[in-house]
Design an enzyme around this catalytic site. Sequence first.
Site, short mmCIF file in Angstrom:
data_model
loop_
_atom_site.label_atom_id
_atom_site.label_comp_id
_atom_site.label_asym_id
_atom_site.label_seq_id
_atom_site.Cartn_x
_atom_site.Cartn_y
_atom_site.Cartn_z
N ARG A 4 -1.40 -2.72 -12.38
CA ARG A 4 -2.53 -2.85 -11.44
C ARG A 4 -3.84 -3.20 -12.16
O ARG A 4 -4.83 -2.49 -12.09
CB ARG A 4 -2.71 -1.58 -10.62
N PRO A 5 -3.87 -4.28 -12.95
CA PRO A 5 -5.12 -4.65 -13.65
C PRO A 5 -6.23 -5.04 -12.66
O PRO A 5 -5.95 -5.28 -11.48
CB PRO A 5 -4.70 -5.84 -14.50
N VAL A 6 -7.45 -5.11 -13.14
CA VAL A 6 -8.59 -5.52 -12.31
C VAL A 6 -9.33 -6.70 -12.94
O VAL A 6 -10.51 -6.92 -12.66
CB VAL A 6 -9.56 -4.34 -12.05
N ASP A 7 -8.62 -7.47 -13.76
CA ASP A 7 -9.26 -8.60 -14.46
C ASP A 7 -9.85 -9.63 -13.49
O ASP A 7 -10.92 -10.21 -13.76
CB ASP A 7 -8.27 -9.28 -15.40
N CYS A 37 -0.05 2.63 -11.73
CA CYS A 37 0.65 3.60 -10.90
C CYS A 37 2.15 3.27 -10.98
O CYS A 37 2.55 2.38 -11.73
CB CYS A 37 0.14 3.53 -9.46
N LYS A 66 -4.74 2.07 6.89
CA LYS A 66 -5.21 2.71 5.65
C LYS A 66 -5.92 1.69 4.76
O LYS A 66 -7.04 1.94 4.28
CB LYS A 66 -4.02 3.30 4.89
N ASN A 67 -5.27 0.55 4.52
CA ASN A 67 -5.81 -0.40 3.54
C ASN A 67 -7.03 -1.15 4.04
O ASN A 67 -7.77 -1.73 3.26
CB ASN A 67 -4.71 -1.38 3.09
N ARG A 76 -0.26 10.56 1.40
CA ARG A 76 -1.37 9.68 1.00
C ARG A 76 -1.58 8.58 2.03
O ARG A 76 -2.70 8.15 2.27
CB ARG A 76 -1.04 9.01 -0.34
N ASP A 81 4.41 -4.21 0.98
CA ASP A 81 4.34 -2.82 1.44
C ASP A 81 5.42 -2.48 2.45
O ASP A 81 5.55 -1.32 2.85
CB ASP A 81 2.97 -2.53 2.05
C1 EPZ Z 1 -3.68 -3.93 -1.98
O1 EPZ Z 1 -3.60 -3.51 -3.33
C2 EPZ Z 1 -3.10 -2.78 -1.18
N1 EPZ Z 1 -3.89 -1.57 -1.39
C3 EPZ Z 1 -1.65 -2.53 -1.59
O2 EPZ Z 1 -1.13 -1.50 -0.74
C4 EPZ Z 1 -0.85 -3.81 -1.36
O3 EPZ Z 1 0.47 -3.62 -1.80
C5 EPZ Z 1 -1.50 -4.97 -2.14
O4 EPZ Z 1 -2.88 -5.11 -1.75
C6 EPZ Z 1 -0.80 -6.29 -1.89
O5 EPZ Z 1 -0.80 -6.58 -0.53
C7 EPZ Z 1 -5.09 -1.45 -0.76
O6 EPZ Z 1 -5.53 -2.33 -0.04
C8 EPZ Z 1 -5.84 -0.18 -0.98
P1 EPZ Z 1 -3.51 -7.01 -5.24
P2 EPZ Z 1 -4.33 -4.40 -4.49
O7 EPZ Z 1 -4.78 -7.03 -5.99
O8 EPZ Z 1 -5.59 -4.96 -3.98
C9 EPZ Z 1 -2.19 -8.40 -9.53
C10 EPZ Z 1 0.12 0.42 -0.22
O9 EPZ Z 1 1.31 0.73 -0.37
N2 EPZ Z 1 -3.62 -8.33 -9.88
O10 EPZ Z 1 -3.30 -8.00 -4.14
O11 EPZ Z 1 -4.38 -3.58 -5.71
C11 EPZ Z 1 -1.60 -7.03 -9.33
O12 EPZ Z 1 -1.21 -6.45 -10.56
C12 EPZ Z 1 -0.63 -0.30 -1.34
O13 EPZ Z 1 -0.55 0.64 0.83
C13 EPZ Z 1 -4.03 -8.79 -11.13
O14 EPZ Z 1 -3.21 -9.24 -11.93
O15 EPZ Z 1 -3.25 -5.56 -4.67
C14 EPZ Z 1 -0.41 -7.30 -8.44
O16 EPZ Z 1 0.69 -7.69 -9.23
C15 EPZ Z 1 0.24 -0.51 -2.56
N3 EPZ Z 1 -5.34 -8.72 -11.46
C16 EPZ Z 1 -0.88 -8.48 -7.58
O17 EPZ Z 1 -2.03 -9.03 -8.26
C17 EPZ Z 1 -6.29 -8.22 -10.59
O18 EPZ Z 1 -7.48 -8.19 -10.94
C18 EPZ Z 1 -1.29 -8.07 -6.18
O19 EPZ Z 1 -2.32 -7.12 -6.31
C19 EPZ Z 1 -5.85 -7.75 -9.33
C20 EPZ Z 1 -4.51 -7.82 -8.99
#
Ligand code: EPZ
Length: 448
Positions: free
Chosen positions: A144-147, A139, A45-46, A423, A331
């Site tokens: 889940r910020p995007v900074d 969620c 999926k991811n 999902r 996950d």
């Molecule tokens: C991906 O999410 C996966 N989703 C998630 O899978 C997975 O849990 C996660 O990576 C970690 O492996 C998809 O690929 C669609 P991150 P993503 O950015 O990219 C913080 C599932 O169950 N962060 O690595 O959103 C964030 O808040 C899902 O299949 C920032 O602070 O994860 C988190 O605490 C759930 N700023 C940490 O980093 C940012 O700009 C990890 O998030 C981005 C992230």
Amino acid sequence: MVEDRPINTSAPVSTPTEAPEKSATVLKITGGHSLSGEVRISGAKNSALAIMAGTLLCSDECRLTNIPDLADIKRMSDVIRALGVGITASPQAIDFDTRHLSTSEAPYELVSKLRASFFIIGPLLARMGEAQVPLPGGCAIGARPVDLHVRGLRAMGAEVMIEHGVVHATVRGSRRKLQGAKIYLDYPSVGATETLMMAATLAEGQTIIENAAQEPEVVDLANFCRSMGATIMGDGSNKIIIQGCDRLHSTDYPIIPDRIEAGTFLVAGAITQSAFSIFPVVPDHLLPVIAKLEETGTKVIAESPDRLRLQPQGLRATDIETLPYPGFPTDMQAQFMALLTLCEGSSVVTETVFENRMHHVAELSRMGAAIKLKGNNAIINGVPFLSGAPVMATDLRASAALVLAGLAAEGTTIMHGIHHMDRGYDDLEGKFKALGAKIERLTTVEAE
Ligand code: EPZ
């Protein structure tokens, strides 16, 4: 014993004015059945979600195969279609025609349904010189910020403003091309690494991403981009180097198997003490899960390079701490916790990736688990058995954990919130049923 009535998803609901909502569907799991045979693992999926965003980088047509049949995939297709991309789906493949990409504005009502659709911002900006993408909401598992995505795009020369919940990104200049940059990620974010790697493939010059995520899905995305002619090195390590180019050509690309679905089935074998096989898998993607399973007493044997077989031998406590890859995957945390509730001794589960990913603790406790939660640490004392109960899934991986607990519990578990499971899992109950589990999808009326 409630006899197994045929599943009639169109059963009349109590109030004739209401159509049976998806949320009115529940999963009924009757525990205590061992599993056997073999299960086919779907595409990841991811990986699929990121690579679908990556199709926007292609100036031609491209085909993806081994795409899982999931609600999230349908939602991502809706977002990409809304941008003017022609999408033709068949059971074996999805074709994307991005020659007529017509808008850089992603609709809120579609993006808000799928966080991962935010990943389109990098490819859109790279292709069109601008992008308007609504901020993905938080969620159940965190804000889940995007900074990190935004900071990286700014480093590549984009002007990024956030107004009324929408990220407006623009590249100035005659060619409206992003510029290669050296980017350090404060955290090895999977999404930020993927967004910036995709954006860099069409930028002018070289981009270096330091402290990059190393997940297999990042490598799969890099392989997809390379199959379109991109120059990417170092993916799978914490330093990725991308040499930008002007144009990426068409490709026909197969998605890797889903390591989290595979891990979920491995834990299912351990929690029901069943021996069965899973394929296709990439064993290297499952090393942390296999290592931890073996600590609890379940051996995992390689029957062939892409096929694993379980050999459960008891249930012993162990500790897990979730970390970015190659650490134990967040996950898999909920699913593994379900197993630990039945492991003899005391286990500690520490969640370090997301700030709020322990909702399944309350639901597992309703089934008789002995879990003490202190912040993001759960102390689990193994119990001799779990008892079936009505439970509520709160997020995707919590739903999987509750299914696993239900398979091992004494009696019947009715899981509400089944849409979370749909999902991210491709026919999970069908695959478990084929292994011998007693599990079926009912409307709430039938389950009463
Ligand atoms: C991906 O999410 C996966 N989703 C998630 O899978 C997975 O849990 C996660 O990576 C970690 O492996 C998809 O690929 C669609 P991150 P993503 O950015 O990219 C913080 C599932 O169950 N962060 O690595 O959103 C964030 O808040 C899902 O299949 C920032 O602070 O994860 C988190 O605490 C759930 N700023 C940490 O980093 C940012 O700009 C990890 O998030 C981005 C992230």
